[in-house]
Design a protein around this motif. Structure first.
Motif, PDB file in Angstrom:
ATOM      1  N   ASP A  41     -23.681 -49.461  55.889  1.00 30.76           N
ATOM      2  CA  ASP A  41     -23.180 -50.005  57.112  1.00 30.76           C
ATOM      3  C   ASP A  41     -23.931 -51.387  57.369  1.00 30.76           C
ATOM      4  OD1 ASP A  41     -21.375 -47.907  57.034  1.00 30.76           O
ATOM      5  OD2 ASP A  41     -22.226 -46.623  58.344  1.00 30.76           O
ATOM      6  N   ALA A  42     -25.407 -51.266  57.321  1.00 29.23           N
ATOM      7  CA  ALA A  42     -26.053 -52.208  57.840  1.00 29.23           C
ATOM      8  C   ALA A  42     -25.967 -53.426  57.170  1.00 29.23           C
ATOM      9  CB  ALA A  42     -27.601 -51.950  57.704  1.00 29.23           C
ATOM     10  N   VAL A  43     -25.598 -53.434  55.733  1.00 31.23           N
ATOM     11  CA  VAL A  43     -25.617 -54.733  55.127  1.00 31.23           C
ATOM     12  C   VAL A  43     -23.945 -55.132  54.957  1.00 31.23           C
ATOM     13  CG1 VAL A  43     -27.709 -54.571  54.084  1.00 31.23           C
ATOM     14  CG2 VAL A  43     -25.854 -53.630  52.828  1.00 31.23           C
ATOM     15  N   GLY A  44     -23.188 -54.215  55.124  1.00 33.90           N
ATOM     16  CA  GLY A  44     -21.783 -54.650  55.085  1.00 33.90           C
ATOM     17  C   GLY A  44     -21.041 -54.423  53.644  1.00 33.90           C
ATOM     18  N   VAL A  45     -21.459 -53.300  52.891  1.00 37.14           N
ATOM     19  CA  VAL A  45     -21.081 -53.320  51.678  1.00 37.14           C
ATOM     20  C   VAL A  45     -20.318 -51.903  51.551  1.00 37.14           C
ATOM     21  CG1 VAL A  45     -22.634 -54.886  50.306  1.00 37.14           C
ATOM     22  CG2 VAL A  45     -23.027 -52.470  50.460  1.00 37.14           C
ATOM     23  N   MET A  46     -19.421 -51.704  50.851  1.00 36.35           N
ATOM     24  CA  MET A  46     -18.749 -50.368  50.406  1.00 36.35           C
ATOM     25  C   MET A  46     -20.119 -49.425  50.081  1.00 36.35           C
ATOM     26  SD  MET A  46     -15.225 -51.144  48.682  1.00 36.35           S
ATOM     27  CE  MET A  46     -15.864 -51.761  47.279  1.00 36.35           C
ATOM     28  N   ARG A  47     -19.561 -47.895  50.492  1.00 36.76           N
ATOM     29  CA  ARG A  47     -20.515 -47.166  50.146  1.00 36.76           C
ATOM     30  C   ARG A  47     -20.624 -46.997  48.758  1.00 36.76           C
ATOM     31  NH1 ARG A  47     -19.871 -43.159  55.322  1.00 36.76           N
ATOM     32  NH2 ARG A  47     -20.653 -44.818  56.918  1.00 36.76           N
ATOM     33  N   GLN A  48     -19.435 -46.816  47.952  1.00 35.56           N
ATOM     34  CA  GLN A  48     -19.579 -46.945  46.298  1.00 35.56           C
ATOM     35  C   GLN A  48     -20.459 -48.044  45.585  1.00 35.56           C
ATOM     36  OE1 GLN A  48     -16.876 -47.115  48.429  1.00 35.56           O
ATOM     37  NE2 GLN A  48     -15.226 -45.889  47.664  1.00 35.56           N
ATOM     38  N   LEU A  49     -20.405 -49.020  46.520  1.00 37.62           N
ATOM     39  CA  LEU A  49     -21.254 -50.123  45.871  1.00 37.62           C
ATOM     40  C   LEU A  49     -22.675 -49.902  46.113  1.00 37.62           C
ATOM     41  CD1 LEU A  49     -21.431 -52.773  44.352  1.00 37.62           C
ATOM     42  CD2 LEU A  49     -20.947 -54.021  46.411  1.00 37.62           C
ATOM     43  N   ILE A  50     -23.199 -49.467  47.273  1.00 37.06           N
ATOM     44  CA  ILE A  50     -24.377 -49.190  47.469  1.00 37.06           C
ATOM     45  C   ILE A  50     -25.121 -48.403  46.483  1.00 37.06           C
ATOM     46  CG2 ILE A  50     -24.585 -47.219  49.033  1.00 37.06           C
ATOM     47  CD1 ILE A  50     -26.518 -50.179  49.804  1.00 37.06           C
ATOM     48  N   THR A  51     -24.475 -47.345  45.852  1.00 40.21           N
ATOM     49  CA  THR A  51     -24.928 -46.511  44.860  1.00 40.21           C
ATOM     50  C   THR A  51     -25.373 -47.380  43.859  1.00 40.21           C
ATOM     51  OG1 THR A  51     -23.813 -44.600  45.726  1.00 40.21           O
ATOM     52  CG2 THR A  51     -24.490 -44.474  43.412  1.00 40.21           C
ATOM     53  N   ILE A  52     -24.501 -48.235  43.285  1.00 36.91           N
ATOM     54  CA  ILE A  52     -24.550 -49.100  42.190  1.00 36.91           C
ATOM     55  C   ILE A  52     -25.915 -49.936  42.355  1.00 36.91           C
ATOM     56  CG2 ILE A  52     -23.862 -51.123  40.668  1.00 36.91           C
ATOM     57  CD1 ILE A  52     -21.011 -49.825  41.414  1.00 36.91           C
ATOM     58  N   ILE A  53     -26.092 -50.602  43.316  1.00 34.83           N
ATOM     59  CA  ILE A  53     -27.201 -51.566  44.139  1.00 34.83           C
ATOM     60  C   ILE A  53     -28.333 -50.618  43.818  1.00 34.83           C
ATOM     61  CG2 ILE A  53     -28.043 -52.628  45.879  1.00 34.83           C
ATOM     62  CD1 ILE A  53     -25.268 -53.594  46.737  1.00 34.83           C
ATOM     63  N   LEU A  54     -28.325 -49.429  44.547  1.00 34.79           N
ATOM     64  CA  LEU A  54     -29.627 -48.543  44.456  1.00 34.79           C
ATOM     65  C   LEU A  54     -30.117 -48.116  42.949  1.00 34.79           C
ATOM     66  CD1 LEU A  54     -29.017 -46.485  47.878  1.00 34.79           C
ATOM     67  CD2 LEU A  54     -30.580 -48.507  47.465  1.00 34.79           C
ATOM     68  N   ASN A  55     -28.990 -47.729  42.209  1.00 40.20           N
ATOM     69  CA  ASN A  55     -29.231 -47.402  40.676  1.00 40.20           C
ATOM     70  C   ASN A  55     -30.093 -48.698  40.228  1.00 40.20           C
ATOM     71  OD1 ASN A  55     -28.371 -44.863  41.153  1.00 40.20           O
ATOM     72  ND2 ASN A  55     -26.464 -45.551  40.347  1.00 40.20           N
ATOM     73  N   ASP A  56     -29.595 -49.953  40.363  1.00 47.14           N
ATOM     74  CA  ASP A  56     -30.235 -51.199  39.730  1.00 47.14           C
ATOM     75  C   ASP A  56     -31.700 -51.218  40.583  1.00 47.14           C
ATOM     76  OD1 ASP A  56     -30.445 -53.571  38.315  1.00 47.14           O
ATOM     77  OD2 ASP A  56     -30.398 -54.519  40.300  1.00 47.14           O
ATOM     78  N   LEU A  57     -31.903 -51.000  41.500  1.00 45.89           N
ATOM     79  CA  LEU A  57     -33.116 -51.415  42.131  1.00 45.89           C
ATOM     80  C   LEU A  57     -33.987 -50.228  41.835  1.00 45.89           C
ATOM     81  CD1 LEU A  57     -32.193 -52.536  45.801  1.00 45.89           C
ATOM     82  CD2 LEU A  57     -33.239 -53.921  43.952  1.00 45.89           C
ATOM     83  N   GLU A  58     -33.678 -48.847  41.545  1.00 48.04           N
ATOM     84  CA  GLU A  58     -34.523 -47.972  41.144  1.00 48.04           C
ATOM     85  C   GLU A  58     -34.955 -48.125  39.569  1.00 48.04           C
ATOM     86  OE1 GLU A  58     -34.605 -43.399  41.823  1.00 48.04           O
ATOM     87  OE2 GLU A  58     -32.535 -43.909  40.584  1.00 48.04           O
ATOM     88  N   LYS A  59     -34.048 -48.892  38.937  1.00 51.57           N
ATOM     89  CA  LYS A  59     -34.568 -48.912  37.448  1.00 51.57           C
ATOM     90  C   LYS A  59     -35.545 -50.243  37.368  1.00 51.57           C
ATOM     91  CE  LYS A  59     -30.029 -48.012  35.299  1.00 51.57           C
ATOM     92  NZ  LYS A  59     -28.819 -48.536  34.800  1.00 51.57           N
TER      93      LYS A  59
END
Length: 132
Positions: A41-59
């Protein structure tokens, strides 16, 4: 649109998308962290996309997913030490890029740009609310 394209090109230096940058920046500026839905919500992306972004940042070793003490299903996302250094580097570079770009204008022109940009953002929020 040209501004977005310029940022996208600049962020390729770190192999980051603009959406990933926004997440990094949010976490950098909010060291207490945030839950994934709050981040989306804070950055204005879909919730499904946040999971992909977080997985990348975790890797990349940039984030930690801390389990909530109250509810084991909830996670708070925070930058790791490595992520904090990385996010600081990228955010500083983006800030410098903005400052370098604004230096092409006089102080009066910069003030007008900022004033008009804020008015545009405020008007856009109003227009969005009335059209949703």
């Amino acid at each position: 649109l040209q501004t977005t394209e310029s940022y996208v090109v600049f962020l390729k230096k770190w192999n980051l998308s603009l959406n990933t940058y926004w997440v990094l920046e949010y976490l950098f500026r909010n060291p207490q962290g945030a839950e994934p839905t709050e981040l989306a919500d804070a950055v204005g992306v879909m919730r499904q996309l946040i999971t992909i972004i977080l997985n990348d940042l975790e890797k990349r070793g940039c984030i930690l997913r801390k389990e909530s003490k109250d509810d084991h299903r909830r996670r708070k996302i925070m930058l790791s030490k490595r992520g904090r250094v990385f996010a600081g580097e990228v955010c500083d570079a983006m800030d410098e890029l903005d400052l370098q770009s604004l230096s092409a204008f006089s102080e009066e022109e910069r003030n007008l740009i900022l004033e008009h940009s804020q008015r545009f953002c405020d008007a856009l929020k109003v227009a969005t609310k009335s059209n949703v």
